[in-house]
Scaffold this active site. Structure first.
Site, PDB file in Angstrom:
ATOM      1  N   ASP A  84       0.741  -1.140  -0.121  1.00  0.00           N
ATOM      2  CA  ASP A  84       0.118  -0.128   0.012  1.00  0.00           C
ATOM      3  C   ASP A  84       1.194   1.277   0.004  1.00  0.00           C
ATOM      4  O   ASP A  84       0.206   2.305   0.141  1.00  0.00           O
ATOM      5  CB  ASP A  84      -1.132   0.033   1.132  1.00  0.00           C
ATOM      6  CG  ASP A  84      -0.415   0.053   2.509  1.00  0.00           C
ATOM      7  OD1 ASP A  84       1.070   0.248   2.505  1.00  0.00           O
ATOM      8  OD2 ASP A  84      -1.008   0.151   3.645  1.00  0.00           O
ATOM      9  N   TYR A 116      10.254   4.772   0.690  1.00  0.00           N
ATOM     10  CA  TYR A 116      11.256   3.831   1.205  1.00  0.00           C
ATOM     11  C   TYR A 116      12.545   3.946   1.149  1.00  0.00           C
ATOM     12  O   TYR A 116      13.611   3.293   1.665  1.00  0.00           O
ATOM     13  CB  TYR A 116      10.747   2.383   1.244  1.00  0.00           C
ATOM     14  CG  TYR A 116       9.807   1.898   2.452  1.00  0.00           C
ATOM     15  CD1 TYR A 116      10.157   1.221   3.674  1.00  0.00           C
ATOM     16  CD2 TYR A 116       8.372   2.137   2.075  1.00  0.00           C
ATOM     17  CE1 TYR A 116       9.184   1.189   4.572  1.00  0.00           C
ATOM     18  CE2 TYR A 116       7.627   1.825   3.089  1.00  0.00           C
ATOM     19  CZ  TYR A 116       7.817   1.338   4.374  1.00  0.00           C
ATOM     20  OH  TYR A 116       6.925   0.933   5.164  1.00  0.00           O
TER      21      TYR A 116
HETATM   22  P1  NAD Z   1      -0.459  -7.458  13.744  1.00  0.00           P
HETATM   23  O1  NAD Z   1       0.920  -8.018  14.592  1.00  0.00           O
HETATM   24  O2  NAD Z   1      -1.287  -6.840  14.334  1.00  0.00           O
HETATM   25  O3  NAD Z   1      -1.414  -8.605  13.077  1.00  0.00           O
HETATM   26  C1  NAD Z   1      -0.840  -9.751  12.563  1.00  0.00           C
HETATM   27  C2  NAD Z   1      -1.321 -11.182  12.980  1.00  0.00           C
HETATM   28  O4  NAD Z   1      -0.855 -12.292  12.169  1.00  0.00           O
HETATM   29  C3  NAD Z   1      -1.548 -11.218  14.355  1.00  0.00           C
HETATM   30  O5  NAD Z   1      -2.903 -11.556  15.112  1.00  0.00           O
HETATM   31  C4  NAD Z   1      -1.019 -12.752  14.397  1.00  0.00           C
HETATM   32  O6  NAD Z   1      -1.339 -13.439  15.523  1.00  0.00           O
HETATM   33  C5  NAD Z   1      -1.016 -13.264  12.952  1.00  0.00           C
HETATM   34  N1  NAD Z   1      -0.139 -14.427  12.743  1.00  0.00           N
HETATM   35  C6  NAD Z   1       1.210 -14.198  12.907  1.00  0.00           C
HETATM   36  N2  NAD Z   1       1.662 -15.437  12.370  1.00  0.00           N
HETATM   37  C7  NAD Z   1       0.552 -16.113  11.761  1.00  0.00           C
HETATM   38  C8  NAD Z   1       0.257 -17.291  11.270  1.00  0.00           C
HETATM   39  N3  NAD Z   1       1.668 -18.103  10.940  1.00  0.00           N
HETATM   40  N4  NAD Z   1      -0.694 -17.742  10.739  1.00  0.00           N
HETATM   41  C9  NAD Z   1      -1.829 -17.020  10.891  1.00  0.00           C
HETATM   42  N5  NAD Z   1      -1.945 -15.943  11.476  1.00  0.00           N
HETATM   43  C10 NAD Z   1      -0.385 -15.632  11.963  1.00  0.00           C
HETATM   44  O7  NAD Z   1       0.087  -6.872  12.510  1.00  0.00           O
HETATM   45  P2  NAD Z   1      -0.108  -5.694  11.453  1.00  0.00           P
HETATM   46  O8  NAD Z   1       0.855  -4.353  12.074  1.00  0.00           O
HETATM   47  O9  NAD Z   1      -1.508  -5.333  11.537  1.00  0.00           O
HETATM   48  O10 NAD Z   1       0.298  -5.965  10.145  1.00  0.00           O
HETATM   49  C11 NAD Z   1      -0.096  -7.261   9.393  1.00  0.00           C
HETATM   50  C12 NAD Z   1       0.577  -7.501   8.369  1.00  0.00           C
HETATM   51  O11 NAD Z   1       0.589  -6.597   7.318  1.00  0.00           O
HETATM   52  C13 NAD Z   1       2.475  -7.310   8.623  1.00  0.00           C
HETATM   53  O12 NAD Z   1       2.877  -8.332   7.746  1.00  0.00           O
HETATM   54  C14 NAD Z   1       2.806  -5.847   8.210  1.00  0.00           C
HETATM   55  O13 NAD Z   1       4.098  -6.024   7.843  1.00  0.00           O
HETATM   56  C15 NAD Z   1       1.509  -5.882   6.767  1.00  0.00           C
HETATM   57  N6  NAD Z   1       1.615  -4.802   6.212  1.00  0.00           N
HETATM   58  C16 NAD Z   1       1.679  -4.489   4.904  1.00  0.00           C
HETATM   59  C17 NAD Z   1       1.576  -3.561   4.149  1.00  0.00           C
HETATM   60  C18 NAD Z   1       1.629  -3.705   2.728  1.00  0.00           C
HETATM   61  O14 NAD Z   1       1.209  -2.714   2.108  1.00  0.00           O
HETATM   62  N7  NAD Z   1       2.270  -4.513   2.184  1.00  0.00           N
HETATM   63  C19 NAD Z   1       0.926  -2.362   5.000  1.00  0.00           C
HETATM   64  C20 NAD Z   1       0.689  -2.567   6.372  1.00  0.00           C
HETATM   65  C21 NAD Z   1       0.889  -3.526   6.752  1.00  0.00           C
HETATM   66  C1  LMR Z   2       3.144  -0.717   9.991  1.00  0.00           C
HETATM   67  O1  LMR Z   2       1.976  -0.066   9.587  1.00  0.00           O
HETATM   68  O2  LMR Z   2       3.276  -1.328  10.978  1.00  0.00           O
HETATM   69  C2  LMR Z   2       4.116  -1.028   8.774  1.00  0.00           C
HETATM   70  O3  LMR Z   2       3.701  -1.778   7.960  1.00  0.00           O
HETATM   71  C3  LMR Z   2       4.614   0.391   8.324  1.00  0.00           C
HETATM   72  C4  LMR Z   2       4.752   1.192   9.387  1.00  0.00           C
HETATM   73  O4  LMR Z   2       3.707   2.046   9.677  1.00  0.00           O
HETATM   74  O5  LMR Z   2       5.779   1.224   9.898  1.00  0.00           O
END
Ligand code: NAD
Ligand code: LMR
Length: 442
Positions: free
Chosen positions: A172, A265
């Site tokens: 995103d 980034y």
């Molecule tokens: P978060 O820790 O709040 O949530 C992640 C969830 O994944 C947790 O509830 C955890 O228990 C669960 N989890 C971990 N390992 C697992 C597995 N093997 N199987 C099933 N569930 C599992 O994290 P967050 O900050 O909300 O971010 C979630 C993900 O999205 C992260 O990987 C983050 O880096 C990613 N993210 C990506 C983008 C993007 O655009 N690519 C943007 C924002 C966040």
């Molecule tokens: C997050 O939202 O936790 C990351 O994926 C990006 C950030 O805000 O550092």
């Protein structure tokens, strides 16, 4: 008449992003109607806090949509059309370690960049592969939109280890920047822009941005970014300090190549000294997220549950969630919308390794993404991309071969690590910290 309704699974139901996605799904019922919404997580207690609030919301606003939350893969992945994957293997506790170990050695500590991103990559690969396998076993015709980070390394791993799977890796960050670009030029949103962009994930550049009449917006955007970066000044009250600084710093990244507009980034790769000097090794982005986004999201869920109603729920759709729903819509209804994704290069950037996982615009339809040709990378970009892509490939080599040397090479090649001894010191500490997650390296 097309009266299909879709079944959606959010894998990583306990994610802080889950409520925003649910709000978008509810607001998009005309565009993308759903019949079923499921959450899956391997941490039942964390997921339950979100699911209990969302159950109340769904009952009030969409009682016709079946909703359930589970930790059982078969229940979760059966009868699903779209999987939205957002897991964080190791959770915030390990993200904190990823950030703090490198900083102790004077190196950038960041979620997806440098040694922190490499460490997270080795944890994420098996987690995401497991989700792909569940999807293929229980709903082989489903599509997975994966944004579990670090997306570049995860994408290289899925290309190699599950080449025929219906997984689309997305991010995103360019989406958030394009919403900013739209604001800068006075257009409603990113879908009013026609753009050309290429690079790796968290490592790319816009070469062209126009409105839908073909008017070139680059001169206006460049003039703005040169002065302010992507920071929107008084239009963003309450924005977290680290993000304001990142958006502003884009001005200095832009200065290095005034022919393009950069992804934010790139600051970590081009100004690592500045980043380290401005970091607090005892209070990193994880601490900020835990005190901010995580606390707000879980606090709001607890409030809804305590009140027994979601009438005044505070969650909102965001650019993150609307992008994911746009992608589902494009695939479901074959719209051929032009959207960014991380896909095998295969000539999209002509002078870059055809096997690199590049981020480029694609036309999305019923058969997934069709990549658009972005021409050649300029020399500066070609050099940066080639080096960084080799880092990402070495990480996946290390994962596949359980190889210490490959991982040391990855960390040493990484632009933000100053020398191989520093890389080794960081690596050796990370091996201990990740002993519950990484393969044993030989
Ligand atoms: P978060 O820790 O709040 O949530 C992640 C969830 O994944 C947790 O509830 C955890 O228990 C669960 N989890 C971990 N390992 C697992 C597995 N093997 N199987 C099933 N569930 C599992 O994290 P967050 O900050 O909300 O971010 C979630 C993900 O999205 C992260 O990987 C983050 O880096 C990613 N993210 C990506 C983008 C993007 O655009 N690519 C943007 C924002 C966040
Ligand atoms: C997050 O939202 O936790 C990351 O994926 C990006 C950030 O805000 O550092």
């Amino acid at each position: 008449m097309d009266d299909r309704k879709f079944s959606v699974l959010i894998a990583g139901g306990g994610s802080t992003y889950t409520p925003g996605i649910v709000m978008t799904l509810l607001e998009s019922q005309k565009q993308f109607p759903i019949r079923k919404l499921k959450f899956y997580d391997n941490d039942a207690a964390r997921q339950k806090k979100i699911a209990d609030a969302i159950a109340i919301l769904m009952k009030e606003r969409a009682p016709e949509v079946e909703f359930l939350a589970t930790t059982d893969p078969e229940t979760a992945f059966s009868d699903v059309d779209f999987v939205m994957a957002q897991i964080r293997v190791g959770k915030y506790a390990m993200r904190s370690v990823d950030e703090k170990i490198p900083l102790k050695h004077g190196v950038v500590g960041q979620e997806t960049t440098g040694p922190g991103g490499i460490a997270y990559g080795l944890r994420s690969i098996p987690g995401v592969i497991e989700l792909v396998d569940y999807m293929e076993q229980y709903s082989p015709n489903a599509w997975m939109l994966n944004y579990s980070n670090p997306a570049a390394i995860v994408a290289e791993a899925t290309r190699r280890l599950r080449p025929n799977s219906r997984i689309i890796n997305i991010c995103d960050m360019p989406i958030a920047i394009m919403d900013r670009m739209a604001k800068i030029v006075g257009l409603p949103g990113r879908n009013d822009l026609v753009f050309r962009y290429y690079g790796l994930n968290h490592f790319g550049w816009w070469t062209d941005v126009r409105d839908k009449t073909g008017r070139d917006l680059m001169p206006q955007l460049k003039a703005y970014v040169a002065k302010n970066g992507y920071w929107l000044q008084d239009q963003e009250p309450g924005k977290e300090a680290s993000w304001i600084s990142t958006y502003k710093k884009a001005a200095d990244v832009y200065a290095l190549d005034p022919t393009t507009l950069p992804n934010t980034y790139l600051k970590y790769y081009l100004y690592p000294k500045y980043v380290v000097e401005h970091a607090d090794p005892n209070y990193t982005r994880t601490d900020e997220v835990e005190a901010g986004r995580e606390k707000t999201v879980f606090g709001e869920c607890a409030r809804v549950v305590a009140n027994g109603t979601a009438k005044d729920i505070q969650f909102q759709a965001s650019n993150h969630s609307t992008y994911i729903v746009d992608l589902c819509t494009a695939i479901a209804y074959d719209t051929k919308q032009r959207l960014l994704a991380i896909i095998p290069n295969e000539g999209a950037v002509a002078n870059i390794d055809p096997e690199a996982m590049v981020e480029v615009p694609c036309l999305f339809g019923a058969n997934g993404p069709e990549r658009l040709s972005m021409g050649n990378a300029a020399t500066f970009q070609k050099g940066l991309i080639t080096e960084q892509n080799c880092v990402e490939k070495l990480v996946v080599d290390a994962y596949e071969q359980h190889s210490y040397i490959k991982l040391w090479e990855a960390m040493s090649l990484c632009k933000i690590v100053p020398d191989a001894q520093v890389a080794k010191d960081i690596l050796d500490e990370m091996i201990v910290a990740n002993k519950d997650f990484w393969p044993e390296l030989k």
